[in-house]
Design an enzyme around this catalytic site. Structure first.
Site, PDB file in Angstrom:
ATOM      1  N   LYS A   1     -10.191  -7.275   7.548  1.00 43.52           N
ATOM      2  CA  LYS A   1     -10.672  -7.751   8.841  1.00 43.52           C
ATOM      3  C   LYS A   1     -10.692  -6.575   9.806  1.00 43.52           C
ATOM      4  CE  LYS A   1      -7.786  -9.959  11.446  1.00 43.52           C
ATOM      5  NZ  LYS A   1      -6.848 -10.977  11.940  1.00 43.52           N
TER       6      LYS A   1
ATOM      7  N   HIS B   1       0.831  -1.208   0.000  1.00 45.01           N
ATOM      8  CA  HIS B   1       0.000   0.000   0.000  1.00 45.01           C
ATOM      9  C   HIS B   1       0.867   1.260   0.000  1.00 45.01           C
ATOM     10  CE1 HIS B   1      -3.631  -2.315   0.620  1.00 45.01           C
ATOM     11  NE2 HIS B   1      -4.314  -1.194   0.545  1.00 45.01           N
TER      12      HIS B   1
END
Length: 172
Positions: free
Chosen positions: A101, A36
């Protein structure tokens, strides 16, 4: 249970509500923290990303190596909050949504609403189940990151829950 085939259009996104159970099929990309950071740095430098980000979905996961006869090993979700700083930038650049999550921050919620996107929650501890939903896996970028490299996965009936919808509602 709502069956979705990625990419999904904005009309489909608008119909999804926090708490809906979905089965996702189609293409998703894996990327974790280090990937990222690199993707956002590339965007900031005006560079082309290693995959088409428009309407793509990123799964916050790092798949384990595949056993013979399988496309992937276990591939469970990682904690999404670690991507909080990067997700709004990617959503503003055209990302369709994410799978991960746990809860994400207010900036991500605002970016989801601003861009009419969605965040799906995967089940922690169900990596073996998710590995079986992966029908193909291809390295896309950053091989030196090993299991955290960006991979293109083709999935069939990948189970998830709408965690944050495009209206700003959250299961958290």
């Amino acid at each position: 249970m709502i069956k979705l085939t990625l990419p999904i259009d904005k009309q489909q996104v608008e119909k999804l509500r926090a708490g809906d159970s979905v089965l996702v099929s189609g293409t998703i990309y894996t990327a974790r923290d280090c990937a990222h950071k690199r993707l956002v740095e590339m965007l900031c430098r005006g560079e082309e990303l290693p995959f088409e980000i428009k309407d793509a979905f990123i799964y916050y996961a790092g798949p384990c190596p595949a056993k013979p006869g399988y496309a992937s090993g276990s591939c469970g979700p990682t904690t999404s909050a670690r991507m909080d700083v990067y997700a709004p930038v990617l959503l503003d650049a055209g990302l369709g949504g994410m799978i991960g999550k746990g809860e994400m921050c207010e900036d991500v919620r605002q970016a989801l609403m601003r861009n009419n996107c969605v965040y799906f929650a995967a089940i922690g501890g169900a990596g073996a189940l998710y590995g079986k939903a992966i029908k193909s896996s291809e390295l896309v970028a950053f091989p030196e990151l090993l299991s955290e490299a960006v991979r293109r996965l083709e999935v069939i009936d990948f189970p998830a829950v709408v965690a944050m919808d495009s209206k700003g509602n959250s299961i958290y």
